[in-house]
Design a protein around this motif. Structure first.
Motif, PDB file in Angstrom:
ATOM      1  N   MET A  56       0.851  -1.180   0.000  1.00  0.00           N
ATOM      2  CA  MET A  56       0.000   0.000   0.000  1.00  0.00           C
ATOM      3  C   MET A  56       0.890   1.233   0.000  1.00  0.00           C
ATOM      4  N   PHE A  57       0.584   2.185  -0.863  1.00  0.00           N
ATOM      5  CA  PHE A  57       1.340   3.420  -1.042  1.00  0.00           C
ATOM      6  C   PHE A  57       0.392   4.547  -0.645  1.00  0.00           C
ATOM      7  N   LEU A  58       0.610   5.143   0.523  1.00  0.00           N
ATOM      8  CA  LEU A  58      -0.302   6.134   1.091  1.00  0.00           C
ATOM      9  C   LEU A  58       0.345   7.512   1.038  1.00  0.00           C
ATOM     10  N   VAL A  59      -0.149   8.398   0.190  1.00  0.00           N
ATOM     11  CA  VAL A  59       0.431   9.727   0.031  1.00  0.00           C
ATOM     12  C   VAL A  59      -0.024  10.607   1.196  1.00  0.00           C
ATOM     13  N   VAL A  60       0.952  11.175   1.934  1.00  0.00           N
ATOM     14  CA  VAL A  60       0.620  12.033   3.079  1.00  0.00           C
ATOM     15  C   VAL A  60       0.821  13.515   2.774  1.00  0.00           C
ATOM     16  N   THR A  61       1.713  13.858   1.853  1.00  0.00           N
ATOM     17  CA  THR A  61       1.863  15.243   1.405  1.00  0.00           C
ATOM     18  C   THR A  61       2.200  15.244  -0.083  1.00  0.00           C
TER      19      THR A  61
END
Length: 121
Positions: A56-61
């Motif tokens: 899972m690749f979760l973009v935070v900024t």
């Protein structure tokens, strides 16, 4: 309680033709579960490579694009994520820069919860 930083950009990664990619190992769990913080500089790319496990690749900024095996690019921004299966070829790029948390291992996505309009206490 322990307070820690995970945006340390500890290692410059150049494998698979990656450009402007920095990785910081954050944690590991039972089995093959691990968490990594990735920062991709403006104009950077995470080169095409197979996922070693479900990922899972979760973009935070920030934001950019992600692509799977077919190479089709899809825009992605803070608050969004992508999931790849083990062995699936994928890549990511950005014009403006991004930071993402990557979770690798046997993970299942939750279905979105219906909003009731009240806050949980």
């Amino acid at each position: 309680m322990e307070i820690f930083r995970f945006e340390r950009a500890e290692r410059l990664m150049t494998r698979h033709g990656s450009i402007g990619l920095h990785a910081t190992r954050v944690a590991a769990g039972e089995g093959r579960l691990q968490v990594t913080c990735l920062t991709v500089e403006p104009g950077g790319i995470i080169g095409t490579h197979p996922a070693t496990s479900a990922q899972m690749f979760l973009v935070v900024t920030g934001g950019g694009w992600v692509a799977g095996q077919d190479g089709n690019r899809f825009p992605i921004s803070a608050g969004q994520g992508a999931r790849w299966e083990a062995g699936e070829e994928h890549t990511t790029g950005t014009d403006t820069g991004l930071t993402a948390l990557v979770l690798e291992g046997p993970l299942d996505l939750f279905e979105p919860e219906a909003s009731s309009g009240t806050a949980e206490r």
